[in-house]
Structure formats: structure tokens, C-alpha cells
Scaffold this active site. Structure first.
Site, PDB file in Angstrom:
ATOM      1  N   ARG A 127     -64.403  25.205   5.044  1.00 45.98           N
ATOM      2  CA  ARG A 127     -64.865  25.368   3.668  1.00 45.98           C
ATOM      3  C   ARG A 127     -66.365  25.085   3.661  1.00 45.98           C
ATOM      4  O   ARG A 127     -66.810  24.141   4.336  1.00 45.98           O
ATOM      5  CB  ARG A 127     -64.104  24.355   2.806  1.00 45.98           C
ATOM      6  CG  ARG A 127     -64.251  24.491   1.334  1.00 45.98           C
ATOM      7  CD  ARG A 127     -63.208  23.623   0.642  1.00 45.98           C
ATOM      8  NE  ARG A 127     -61.869  24.157   0.859  1.00 45.98           N
ATOM      9  CZ  ARG A 127     -61.342  25.163   0.167  1.00 45.98           C
ATOM     10  NH1 ARG A 127     -62.011  25.714  -0.820  1.00 45.98           N
ATOM     11  NH2 ARG A 127     -60.152  25.624   0.454  1.00 45.98           N
TER      12      ARG A 127
ATOM     13  N   SER B  15     -57.330  18.364  16.376  1.00 49.84           N
ATOM     14  CA  SER B  15     -57.467  17.797  17.730  1.00 49.84           C
ATOM     15  C   SER B  15     -58.817  17.100  17.903  1.00 49.84           C
ATOM     16  O   SER B  15     -58.915  16.082  18.591  1.00 49.84           O
ATOM     17  CB  SER B  15     -57.250  18.873  18.801  1.00 49.84           C
ATOM     18  OG  SER B  15     -58.319  19.787  18.837  1.00 49.84           O
ATOM     19  N   ASN B  16     -59.870  17.617  17.268  1.00 47.86           N
ATOM     20  CA  ASN B  16     -61.175  16.931  17.341  1.00 47.86           C
ATOM     21  C   ASN B  16     -61.148  15.608  16.582  1.00 47.86           C
ATOM     22  O   ASN B  16     -61.782  14.641  17.001  1.00 47.86           O
ATOM     23  CB  ASN B  16     -62.286  17.837  16.796  1.00 47.86           C
ATOM     24  CG  ASN B  16     -62.729  18.848  17.822  1.00 47.86           C
ATOM     25  OD1 ASN B  16     -63.449  18.516  18.752  1.00 47.86           O
ATOM     26  ND2 ASN B  16     -62.274  20.083  17.680  1.00 47.86           N
TER      27      ASN B  16
ATOM     28  N   HIS C 217     -69.121  23.618  15.953  1.00 48.04           N
ATOM     29  CA  HIS C 217     -68.789  25.042  15.846  1.00 48.04           C
ATOM     30  C   HIS C 217     -68.531  25.596  17.254  1.00 48.04           C
ATOM     31  O   HIS C 217     -69.297  25.333  18.182  1.00 48.04           O
ATOM     32  CB  HIS C 217     -69.931  25.808  15.177  1.00 48.04           C
ATOM     33  CG  HIS C 217     -69.593  27.249  14.996  1.00 48.04           C
ATOM     34  ND1 HIS C 217     -68.756  27.685  13.993  1.00 48.04           N
ATOM     35  CD2 HIS C 217     -69.925  28.339  15.722  1.00 48.04           C
ATOM     36  CE1 HIS C 217     -68.591  28.991  14.123  1.00 48.04           C
ATOM     37  NE2 HIS C 217     -69.293  29.415  15.150  1.00 48.04           N
TER      38      HIS C 217
HETATM   39  C1  GAR Z   1     -62.639  23.711  16.539  1.00 48.27           C
HETATM   40  O1  GAR Z   1     -62.692  24.610  17.621  1.00 48.27           O
HETATM   41  C2  GAR Z   1     -63.923  23.757  15.753  1.00 48.27           C
HETATM   42  O2  GAR Z   1     -65.053  23.977  16.555  1.00 48.27           O
HETATM   43  C3  GAR Z   1     -63.667  24.937  14.846  1.00 48.27           C
HETATM   44  O3  GAR Z   1     -62.333  24.783  14.445  1.00 48.27           O
HETATM   45  C4  GAR Z   1     -61.599  24.192  15.514  1.00 48.27           C
HETATM   46  C5  GAR Z   1     -60.782  23.054  14.963  1.00 48.27           C
HETATM   47  O4  GAR Z   1     -59.885  22.559  15.908  1.00 48.27           O
HETATM   48  N1  GAR Z   1     -64.578  24.946  13.743  1.00 48.27           N
HETATM   49  C6  GAR Z   1     -65.051  26.055  13.187  1.00 48.27           C
HETATM   50  O5  GAR Z   1     -64.749  27.167  13.552  1.00 48.27           O
HETATM   51  C7  GAR Z   1     -66.038  25.822  12.048  1.00 48.27           C
HETATM   52  N2  GAR Z   1     -66.682  27.030  11.683  1.00 48.27           N
HETATM   53  P1  GAR Z   1     -59.127  21.194  15.650  1.00 48.27           P
HETATM   54  O6  GAR Z   1     -58.535  21.272  14.228  1.00 48.27           O
HETATM   55  O7  GAR Z   1     -58.055  21.148  16.673  1.00 48.27           O
HETATM   56  O8  GAR Z   1     -60.121  20.078  15.765  1.00 48.27           O
END
Ligand code: GAR
EC number: 2.1.2.2
Length: 199
Positions: A96, A18-19, A114
């Protein structure tokens, strides 16, 4: 990095993406002055790849375990980044640890998001850990990536309240809503800084 034309981004994702999609939208609305050149995925069944197809963003995916070492995996990724002319790596739910091959090739040019107020709740489940701890506040951190786990220089943080009636799902939604706005903003600011440095 010295270049003409827009900065070229590679987004690394392992999950929903989603990001990644929010960033592509920001680029298309021209609030981020860049091109999303490539999605790199370490999980060939990740939904992020479906989004990339729909958004017509080139993508590559890998089974890292099929490589003899982290170095050889990252070398393969690096070849794709160089072929795509990538200037800046944006990690978006990439689960990773980045190794020395990519860190050396992209010194100060790897950014991560994060879902906590670092240094609190680092690691793979920042949202769940804050929720389970009974915290009344958590948030989102955008930071440069170094060899540690969620330890690089912090570029921006935004708080998110954990209300008594929040569930893990409602908290996740609040965090993602913040991420989708904050990440493109911070990336745009960082791009401006890189452009000045390398002008
Ligand atoms: C997000 O909340 C990001 O901050 C987190 O994974 C999610 C991915 O969401 N990242 C971590 O936890 C890194 N340690 P998305 O796949 O929908 O963008």
C-alpha cells in the site's frame, strides 16, 4: 525522537511476513538493537498475523476500505503507533502506498525493502517483472520511503543473478534469502544513525 531504551519498531506487512519473522529473529539474537513493538497489517487474513501470534508480537489489522479516506485510515494507524511508542516503521511486503499522514509523522523514519535493483522493476511484482523481462540479474533494494512508488533514498542494494535454469520459484527463494539477511543489517545501521542524530 529522543529516548531511553531500545528503538521501537513497527513492521507493516500485507502477506506472508517472512521478512517480519527474520527481523524478529534478528532482534532476539541481538543483532538488531531494537524491539519489535507492533505488526500492522492491512489484510486481516495475512499469514504475517499468524506469525505474530506465534512470535508473541502484538499486532493490529485493518480493512482500509472501511475507512472514508486514506487520511482517516492512516490516522487510525498512527494512533496505534503512538500508543505503542513506535520510533521507526519498517515496511516488509506492505503493498500500500504510504500517504501524507504517516509520511509527515515519520519523516525519514519509514524504511522499505523492494525485490529488485531499483530504479528497475518498481511496483507490486518486482521479481516477476525482472524474470519476465529475461534479465540476467536483479536484486534487493532497501530504501527510505517518500511520496513516490519505490523512489526514496537508497540505503543498500544487493545483486542476485538470474541463472538460465532459474524458475520464478527458485528466483523468489534466492531473493528472499538475501532479503532476510540484508534487511536486518540495514535496519541496524539505520538505527545507529538515528541514535547518533537524536543523542
Ligand atoms: C518481499 O519480497 C518484499 O521485498 C516484497 O514483498 C515480499 C514480502 O515477502 N515487497 C514489495 O514488493 C514491495 N513493493 P514477505 O511477506 O514474506 O516478507
Amino acid at each position: 525522537m529522543s529516548k531511553e531504551g531500545p528503538i521501537r519498531l513497527a513492521v507493516f506487512a500485507s502477506g506472508s511476513g517472512s521478512n517480519f519473522e527474520a527481523l524478529v529473529e534478528a532482534v532476539r539474537k541481538q543483532t538488531v538493537d531494537a524491539e519489535v513493538a507492533l505488526l500492522v497489517c492491512d489484510k486481516p487474513d495475512a499469514f504475517a498475523l499468524t506469525r505474530a501470534k506465534r512470535l508473541a508480537v502484538p499486532s493490529v489489522s485493518f480493512y482500509p476500505k472501511q475507512f472514508p479516506s486514506k487520511g482517516s485510515f492512516e490516522k487510525e494507524v498512527l494512533d496505534h503507533l503512538e500508543e505503542a511508542g513506535v520510533d521507526l516503521i519498517v515496511l516488509a511486503g506492505y503493498m500500500r502506498i504510504i500517504g501524507s499522514t504517516l509520511l509527515e509523522a515519520f519523516d525519514n523514519r519509514i524504511i522499505n525493502i523492494h525485490p529488485s535493483l531499483l530504479p528497475f522493476y518498481p511496483g507490486k511484482q518486482g521479481i516477476q517483472d525482472a524474470f519476465d523481462a529475461g534479465a540476467i540479474e536483479t536484486g534487493v533494494t532497501v530504501h527510505l520511503v517518500d511520496e513516490g512508488i519505490d523512489t526514496g533514498e537508497i540505503l543498500a542494494q544487493e545483486k542476485v543473478a538470474i541463472d538460465p535454469d532459474d524458475t520464478i520459484e527458485s528466483l523468489e527463494e534466492k531473493i528472499h534469502a538475501v532479503e532476510h539477511v540484508l534487511y536486518p543489517e540495514v535496519i541496524q545501521t539505520y538505527i545507529k544513525k538515528l541514535q547518533k542524530e537524536y543523542a
